[in-house]
Design a protein around this motif. Structure first.
Motif, PDB file in Angstrom:
ATOM      1  N   PHE A 239      26.674  27.194  77.080  1.00  0.00           N
ATOM      2  CA  PHE A 239      26.234  29.159  77.986  1.00  0.00           C
ATOM      3  C   PHE A 239      26.928  28.880  79.013  1.00  0.00           C
ATOM      4  O   PHE A 239      27.353  29.771  79.900  1.00  0.00           O
ATOM      5  N   ARG A 240      26.174  28.328  80.257  1.00  0.00           N
ATOM      6  CA  ARG A 240      26.791  28.294  81.717  1.00  0.00           C
ATOM      7  C   ARG A 240      27.916  28.045  81.343  1.00  0.00           C
ATOM      8  O   ARG A 240      28.441  28.771  82.506  1.00  0.00           O
ATOM      9  N   LEU A 241      28.295  27.134  81.183  1.00  0.00           N
ATOM     10  CA  LEU A 241      30.290  27.177  81.607  1.00  0.00           C
ATOM     11  C   LEU A 241      30.710  28.115  80.863  1.00  0.00           C
ATOM     12  O   LEU A 241      31.927  28.759  81.167  1.00  0.00           O
ATOM     13  N   ALA A 242      30.560  29.245  79.685  1.00  0.00           N
ATOM     14  CA  ALA A 242      30.812  30.055  78.944  1.00  0.00           C
ATOM     15  C   ALA A 242      31.152  31.468  80.208  1.00  0.00           C
ATOM     16  O   ALA A 242      32.362  31.874  80.444  1.00  0.00           O
ATOM     17  N   GLN A 243      29.526  31.459  80.677  1.00  0.00           N
ATOM     18  CA  GLN A 243      29.514  32.399  82.070  1.00  0.00           C
ATOM     19  C   GLN A 243      30.201  31.924  83.025  1.00  0.00           C
ATOM     20  O   GLN A 243      30.560  33.476  83.315  1.00  0.00           O
ATOM     21  N   LYS A 244      30.556  31.212  83.270  1.00  0.00           N
ATOM     22  CA  LYS A 244      31.350  30.713  84.635  1.00  0.00           C
ATOM     23  C   LYS A 244      32.619  30.743  84.239  1.00  0.00           C
ATOM     24  O   LYS A 244      33.754  31.657  84.557  1.00  0.00           O
ATOM     25  N   ARG A 245      33.766  30.707  83.009  1.00  0.00           N
ATOM     26  CA  ARG A 245      34.723  31.142  82.513  1.00  0.00           C
ATOM     27  C   ARG A 245      34.506  32.809  82.388  1.00  0.00           C
ATOM     28  O   ARG A 245      36.523  33.214  82.813  1.00  0.00           O
ATOM     29  N   LEU A 246      33.634  33.501  82.310  1.00  0.00           N
ATOM     30  CA  LEU A 246      34.066  35.050  81.704  1.00  0.00           C
ATOM     31  C   LEU A 246      34.347  35.880  82.842  1.00  0.00           C
ATOM     32  O   LEU A 246      34.993  36.871  82.491  1.00  0.00           O
ATOM     33  N   VAL A 247      34.124  35.555  83.993  1.00  0.00           N
ATOM     34  CA  VAL A 247      34.141  36.380  85.156  1.00  0.00           C
ATOM     35  C   VAL A 247      35.530  36.469  85.950  1.00  0.00           C
ATOM     36  O   VAL A 247      35.914  37.231  85.752  1.00  0.00           O
ATOM     37  N   PRO A 248      36.036  35.013  85.852  1.00  0.00           N
ATOM     38  CA  PRO A 248      37.453  35.089  86.894  1.00  0.00           C
ATOM     39  C   PRO A 248      38.174  36.002  85.097  1.00  0.00           C
ATOM     40  O   PRO A 248      39.077  35.928  85.509  1.00  0.00           O
ATOM     41  N   ALA A 249      38.096  35.153  83.849  1.00  0.00           N
ATOM     42  CA  ALA A 249      38.803  35.387  82.831  1.00  0.00           C
ATOM     43  C   ALA A 249      39.137  37.162  82.578  1.00  0.00           C
ATOM     44  O   ALA A 249      39.720  38.232  83.138  1.00  0.00           O
ATOM     45  N   ARG A 250      37.669  37.819  83.193  1.00  0.00           N
ATOM     46  CA  ARG A 250      37.842  39.361  82.840  1.00  0.00           C
ATOM     47  C   ARG A 250      38.425  39.473  84.123  1.00  0.00           C
ATOM     48  O   ARG A 250      39.501  40.473  83.863  1.00  0.00           O
ATOM     49  N   LEU A 251      38.474  39.336  84.941  1.00  0.00           N
ATOM     50  CA  LEU A 251      39.071  40.021  86.025  1.00  0.00           C
ATOM     51  C   LEU A 251      40.594  39.448  86.011  1.00  0.00           C
ATOM     52  O   LEU A 251      41.684  40.611  86.910  1.00  0.00           O
ATOM     53  N   THR A 252      41.472  38.267  85.614  1.00  0.00           N
ATOM     54  CA  THR A 252      42.321  38.002  84.994  1.00  0.00           C
ATOM     55  C   THR A 252      43.114  39.173  84.293  1.00  0.00           C
ATOM     56  O   THR A 252      44.199  39.801  85.048  1.00  0.00           O
ATOM     57  N   HIS A 253      42.159  39.568  83.332  1.00  0.00           N
ATOM     58  CA  HIS A 253      42.729  40.856  82.354  1.00  0.00           C
ATOM     59  C   HIS A 253      43.539  42.176  83.319  1.00  0.00           C
ATOM     60  O   HIS A 253      44.441  42.756  83.200  1.00  0.00           O
ATOM     61  N   CYS A 254      42.452  42.413  84.359  1.00  0.00           N
ATOM     62  CA  CYS A 254      42.463  43.482  84.844  1.00  0.00           C
ATOM     63  C   CYS A 254      43.303  43.128  85.956  1.00  0.00           C
ATOM     64  O   CYS A 254      44.579  44.268  86.154  1.00  0.00           O
ATOM     65  N   MET A 255      43.964  42.449  86.608  1.00  0.00           N
ATOM     66  CA  MET A 255      44.978  42.292  87.331  1.00  0.00           C
ATOM     67  C   MET A 255      45.723  42.507  86.558  1.00  0.00           C
ATOM     68  O   MET A 255      46.984  43.157  86.986  1.00  0.00           O
ATOM     69  N   ARG A 256      45.987  41.884  85.682  1.00  0.00           N
ATOM     70  CA  ARG A 256      47.224  41.920  84.578  1.00  0.00           C
ATOM     71  C   ARG A 256      47.715  43.149  84.376  1.00  0.00           C
ATOM     72  O   ARG A 256      48.831  43.846  83.729  1.00  0.00           O
ATOM     73  N   TRP A 257      46.274  43.853  84.146  1.00  0.00           N
ATOM     74  CA  TRP A 257      46.445  45.676  83.251  1.00  0.00           C
ATOM     75  C   TRP A 257      46.919  45.992  84.515  1.00  0.00           C
ATOM     76  O   TRP A 257      47.491  47.620  84.185  1.00  0.00           O
ATOM     77  N   LEU A 258      46.388  46.191  85.402  1.00  0.00           N
ATOM     78  CA  LEU A 258      46.992  47.514  86.627  1.00  0.00           C
ATOM     79  C   LEU A 258      48.131  47.182  86.676  1.00  0.00           C
ATOM     80  O   LEU A 258      49.260  48.053  86.537  1.00  0.00           O
TER      81      LEU A 258
END
Ligand SMILES: Cc1cc2nc3c(=O)[nH]c(=O)nc-3n(C[C@H](O)[C@H](O)[C@H](O)COP(=O)(O)OP(=O)(O)OC[C@H]3O[C@@H](n4cnc5c(N)ncnc54)[C@H](O)[C@@H]3O)c2cc1C
Length: 380
Positions: A239-258
């Motif tokens: 769970f800890r690693l999934a959270q750690k992966r989640l925030v940057p993964a969300r952000l990279t989606h945002c970068m590409r979507w922009l």
């Protein structure tokens, strides 16, 4: 960087990414898709060779692994430029889920797994997938519903379970699988590295979704029957690693979507700047101006939200960044969908075309991009 201004070096890198995307990737989009459907990756490989030759390969990675060591703020600039094409990230080997999996392996894998999985992944010789989500009543929005189980068997683990919507799983060489290793609510999950060719991995199907098939963006469904897994990042840290992966993964989606929103706005400007309607060009109609102004405003706001979160990550405030990353993803996803929907409308009948443009103004990519964006925006 706290003023969100790019350094001259980063601006220069961004221009080079933008150049490659606009001059070589966008004109090849339809070819890339057609070749992929025919089982070939000739043009993709040629473009990847160009990205390497330009020194722009896997820019998110540390220099010692062949990247540019850009940090999160640098990724914001380059990923946005790549995101202008739905196929852009693949050309630079920064696409989801491989890019997030590279980061995860970098921080958790031992030397053997770095050689076996990370090295070929960085070279784009193989691809990967991340398997968390399960059909109800299993893990979805709430990962604590995790049903897939791993049991220790001598010095390794055996995994049984059912996963779906594992992007790229059907073609992946390895999977990162979340499985339950105890019933503790905080430490009950672990991540495992799984060889996709393990005889216990049953690839049931690629689930047909509303988005067009784009290279590895196909959502696999798996059953695991006593699959051999190797713990990644320690037992109980899932769970800890999934959270750690989640925030940057969300952000990279945002970068590409922009980036995709930028390009869509450019396409609209081009069309409405030339199309005559009721005695004037569309640009001169106030309602049309309002649509563009609203969209430009929201893209800018989304960019600032992304940069804010990136700054927090760079300052080591990953936990504090979590709610901001959720707001950011919600804002950018909704902005992109509205920008694409407006683009479909503003281009009239042409807006509904299913093809990608081979030259500016010949057709829009808005309709397939909307289907892609709507599908992807439901994930995480
Ligand atoms: C294109 C695509 C790619 C994906 N890729 C991957 C992948 O590579 N790996 C992977 O593991 N998964 C992947 N997923 C799955 C994705 O992560 C899940 O769909 C997501 O986590 C939601 O889980 P669920 O589908 O089970 O929805 P559910 O958990 O069933 O949720 C249903 C709805 O309820 C809402 N909801 C849930 N909790 C609340 C709440 N507290 N308050 C209000 N609303 C709530 C959800 O937002 C959702 O709208 C992908 C999905 C898609 C569509």
């Amino acid at each position: 960087m706290s003023d969100f201004l790019l350094s001259p070096e980063l601006s220069e890198l961004r221009s080079r990414v933008r150049h490659l995307i606009d001059r070589e990737v966008i004109p090849a989009e339809q070819t890339l898709i057609d070749e992929d459907l025919a089982g070939s990756d000739q043009t993709l490989r040629a473009l990847q060779t160009r990205a390497r030759a330009e020194g722009l390969w896997t820019p998110h990675l540390p220099v010692e692994l062949g990247g540019l060591g850009l940090g999160v703020m640098g990724m914001c600039a380059l990923f946005r430029a790549m995101g202008r094409s739905l196929l852009g990230a693949k050309v630079f080997n920064c696409d989801a889920p491989d890019q997030g999996n590279m980061d995860l392996l970098l921080s958790t894998a031992d030397e053997e797994d770095r050689q076996r999985w990370l090295k070929p992944l960085v070279q784009a010789e193989i691809t990967s997938a991340f398997c968390m989500t399960e059909p109800a009543p299993g893990a979805g929005s709430d990962p604590s519903n995790l049903r897939t189980r791993a049991r220790q068997d001598g010095d390794h683990w055996r995994i049984d379970g059912h996963k779906w919507y594992s992007t790229g799983g059907g073609r992946a060489s390895f999977l990162i699988v979340m499985a339950r290793t105890s019933d503790d609510p905080r430490t009950g999950a672990s991540m495992f590295l799984v060889d996709r060719k393990d005889p216990g991995v049953e690839h049931l199907r690629d689930i047909p979704v509303m988005a067009p098939d784009l290279l590895t963006h196909r959502e696999a469904e798996f059953r695991f029957h006593g699959v051999r897994g190797k713990v990644l990042g320690g037992v109980g840290n899932g769970f800890r690693l999934a959270q750690k992966r989640l925030v940057p993964a969300r952000l990279t989606h945002c970068m590409r979507w922009l980036g995709l929103a930028d390009r869509t706005l450019d396409m609209c400007r081009e069309y409405i700047g030339t199309r005559m309607s009721f005695g004037k060009v569309l640009t001169e109609h106030q309602m049309v101006q309002l649509k563009l102004a609203t969209n430009a405003r929201d893209i800018h706001a989304g960019n600032l939200m992304t940069l804010h979160c990136a700054t927090m990550l760079e300052q080591g405030l990953a936990k504090e960044a979590r709610p901001y990353s959720s707001m950011c993803k919600d804002h950018v996803a909704n902005t992109l969908l509205r920008v694409l929907d407006d683009a479909i409308q503003l281009h009239g009948a042409l807006g509904t075309a299913r093809t990608f443009p081979s030259a500016p103004g010949t057709a829009t990519a808005a309709a397939p991009a909307w289907r892609m964006a709507r599908t992807r925006s439901t994930a995480w």
